[in-house]
Design an enzyme around this catalytic site. Structure first.
Site, mmCIF file in Angstrom:
data_model
loop_
_atom_site.group_PDB
_atom_site.id
_atom_site.type_symbol
_atom_site.label_atom_id
_atom_site.label_comp_id
_atom_site.label_asym_id
_atom_site.label_seq_id
_atom_site.Cartn_x
_atom_site.Cartn_y
_atom_site.Cartn_z
ATOM 1 N N ASP A 1 11.287 14.079 11.359
ATOM 2 C CA ASP A 1 10.905 13.859 9.953
ATOM 3 C C ASP A 1 9.429 14.193 9.743
ATOM 4 O OD1 ASP A 1 11.669 13.318 7.367
ATOM 5 O OD2 ASP A 1 11.343 11.159 7.518
ATOM 6 N N GLY B 1 8.236 3.668 0.976
ATOM 7 C CA GLY B 1 9.076 4.743 1.497
ATOM 8 C C GLY B 1 10.434 4.626 0.840
ATOM 9 N N LYS C 1 5.158 -2.845 7.819
ATOM 10 C CA LYS C 1 6.241 -2.129 7.139
ATOM 11 C C LYS C 1 7.462 -3.038 7.135
ATOM 12 C CE LYS C 1 8.494 2.386 7.453
ATOM 13 N NZ LYS C 1 8.249 3.752 7.891
ATOM 14 N N ILE D 1 0.826 -1.218 0.000
ATOM 15 C CA ILE D 1 0.000 0.000 0.000
ATOM 16 C C ILE D 1 0.853 1.256 0.000
ATOM 17 C CG2 ILE D 1 -2.124 -0.902 1.010
ATOM 18 C CD1 ILE D 1 -1.025 -0.157 3.769
ATOM 19 N N GLY D 2 2.142 1.105 0.074
ATOM 20 C CA GLY D 2 2.987 2.298 0.032
ATOM 21 C C GLY D 2 4.453 1.952 0.018
#
Ligand SMILES: Nc1ncnc2c1ncn2[C@@H]1O[C@H](COP(=O)(O)OP(=O)(O)OP(=O)(O)O)[C@@H](O)[C@H]1O
Length: 573
Positions: free
Chosen positions: A160, A45, A65, A42-43
């Protein structure tokens, strides 16, 4: 679906040791990979892939993750471990918790609640590329600010903050995520509230963080201001530039601001005022999170349901959106030290007398080279599990970047810049032309400013022995212990003293094939001690030839050498 379970409990730390638990009936998420049904990504980095997944024992949707630890080095993994622990212990409705974190094979798995709407960046890219309307921004940022206030109150800097790290759930709640680079003010024995680690994503990074001058939680306030611009315009200031240029512009230009005449949506002056308060170069002038929450801009914030109706109603589900790998990479250089080397005529490098680089060095005007050393770190030569434990390899890895600058210059003039005559130095393997990956002996090579842009991303690897020595080149014999965690207090002090001495000493940088020293390849330089104030802002023109009598100090290791763009190799995040 996807709402963050308020009663969460982490199970184990990365090292396998249990984290402190709270007495409750909170669900425990296991650290057994077999308990997770990992579905579609879904993503992405810069160093992670995030998957939709189901935790089978509870039949609960989670986000997983995954981070490939082979891409990291020991100190970065340690940092990850600390930060994941911070995440797992944070309890605030606007801070993403970690359910569990564990290593399986060479990957780190971080289990978090599934945030159904994805990140604010993701939402913008999907449906609002030119920015969001004011009340939406206020509603998002107010929640993010509450999460940030909680972190700061508990002694943490996030480091961040950006739209990509503001995750939204299907009920409109916004959570601060990705402590991949967050840091505790209290750790590493640094209890003064200042950090020197150079971390973040360049566009959002506060100038004092770039300058490695020491920074505190006010660095997050800067990033928060940049994030506000990002939400209003669809992108962070300077986002079209490469990282080095962003550093240069952030340090040398006036702070960015919101140009209200050029945005798609209309914004009240209060947004600009809030942004300008955050983006002050002097961190002490920036408001705290608590103070910021009182700014009139946040009166525009609405209940989180507003985000559901205004933002999420027509948005494609996260799983159905196109996912691309990110471009903007966070930078991280831990514990780096900058020294200035003087290659002036009188002290020129005689070892190059017969080398092909002789001319470029001897005809150069007095020039100071800045060399940033990163603490030696251990390679992941064995399994990642071992790297996370106490296993210590015999070889250490370190790296440094070298840039040239005129004495007294600041960072901006030492960055690759065709218009300045600042020069870069790379340590290059003599064999690198034909065998770029071979360890060979090194030479110092001037790169003309005209070629710096091309050279900036080049990496050269080689093995070097790094020797502090006295002026008469008597090399002494103390070995520097690399593993701080195993050092006694007295040895630690000895090391600190030695490092202090080293800063004032003359160095020889020896590069050699294999482990055999080759005196002919010695490259001698005179070290200018780092100034007491931040290196990048200070006058570095004075070089020292002070003699020191160190009873021997040899730092032996493999160094990865790059031009100033350390982000290319050291980011890892
Ligand atoms: N818990 C989560 N629930 C849903 N989506 C998530 C979750 N965590 C991350 N994502 C999605 O995955 C993307 C990548 O996340 P990741 O934290 O790795 O990267 P990032 O923070 O955007 O980038 P970088 O790591 O480079 O700073 C996010 O932008 C977000 O869209």
């Amino acid at each position: 679906m996807g709402s963050q379970d308020p009663s969460r409990r982490n199970s184990v730390g990365l090292s396998g040791s249990p984290l402190p638990t709270t007495p409750s009936d909170e669900p425990v998420f296991s650290s057994n990979i077999k308990d997770y049904d990992i579905l579609a990504p879904i993503g992405y980095g810069s160093s992670a892939v995030v998957y939709n997944a189901i935790y089978k024992p509870l039949n609960k949707q989670v986000a997983v993750k995954t981070i490939d630890l082979d891409r990291f080095e020991r100190n970065q993994i340690d940092e990850l471990r600390r930060e994941t622990q911070v995440m797992s212990l944070s309890k605030h409705e606007n801070v993403l918790r970690v359910h569990s974190a564990f290593v399986h094979e060479s990957k780190l798995y971080i289990i978090t609640p599934f945030m159904a709407a994805g990140s604010c960046l993701d939402i913008m890219k999907t449906a609002h590329p030119d920015g969001l309307e004011e009340a939406v921004i206020a509603t998002i940022l107010k929640q993010a600010l509450q999460g940030l206030a909680y972190l700061h109150k508990n002694g943490h800097i996030h480091r961040d903050v950006k739209a990509g790290n503001l995750l939204m759930d299907s009920d409109g709640s916004v959570l601060l995520a990705d402590f991949g680079v967050s840091s505790s003010l209290m750790e590493n024995g640094d209890r003064r509230g200042y950090r020197k680690t150079f971390v973040g994503t360049p566009c959002w990074m506060a100038p004092e963080v770039m300058e490695q001058a020491g920074y505190d939680y006010k660095a997050d306030i800067w990033s928060f201001g940049i994030t506000a611009i990002e939400l209003a315009t669809g992108h962070a200031p300077f986002s079209k530039y490469p990282p080095l240029k962003v550093l240069m512009l952030t340090i040398s230009n006036d702070p960015p601001t919101l140009d209200r005449d050029s945005t798609k949506h209309k914004y009240n002056r209060s947004l600009k005022e809030m942004i300008d308060a955050c983006l002050q170069k002097d961190p002490t002038k920036r408001p705290s999170t608590e103070k910021l929450l009182t700014f009139s801009f946040f009166k525009h914030a609405k209940k989180r349901e507003y985000l559901v109706s205004r933002l999420l109603a027509n948005l494609a589900p996260l799983q159905e959106r196109p996912h691309k790998r990110v471009q903007q990479k966070p930078i991280m250089i831990t514990k780096s030290i900058s020294w200035e080397f003087d290659f002036s005529e009188g002290e020129k490098d005689h070892s190059l007398e017969n080398s092909s680089q002789k001319d470029s060095v001897s005809h150069s005007p007095p020039t100071v080279k800045r060399v940033s050393f990163v603490d030696p770190i251990r390679p992941n030569t064995k399994s990642s599990e071992e790297a996370l434990g106490t296993d210590i390899g015999r070889r250490t890895v370190s790296r440094f970047s070298v840039v040239g600058s005129e004495p007294g210059s600041v960072l901006s003039s030492s960055l690759p810049n065709r218009s300045s005559d600042a020069s870069s130095v790379v340590m290059q393997s003599a064999l690198s032309q034909s065998h770029p990956n071979l360890s060979g002996f090194a030479s110092v090579q001037e790169i003309s400013s005209a070629t710096q842009d091309e050279e900036a991303s080049e990496q050269v690897k080689g093995r070097f022995t790094f020797k502090p020595c006295t002026r008469d080149k008597t090399v002494s014999n103390v070995s520097i212990e690399e593993d701080d965690s195993q050092m006694s207090e007295s040895k630690m002090r000895e090391k600190e003293n030695l490092e202090e001495l080293n800063r004032k000493s003359r160095f020889e940088i020896t590069a050699h094939p294999a482990d055999t020293e080759d005196p002919s390849s010695l490259v001698s330089v005179v070290l200018t001690p780092p100034p007491p104030v931040p290196v990048l802002q200070s006058d570095v023109s004075k070089s020292t030839t002070e003699q020191v009598s160190i009873p021997g100090a040899t730092k032996r290791g493999r160094f990865e050498v790059s031009s100033v763009d350390a982000s290319q190799k050291t980011n890892g995040f």
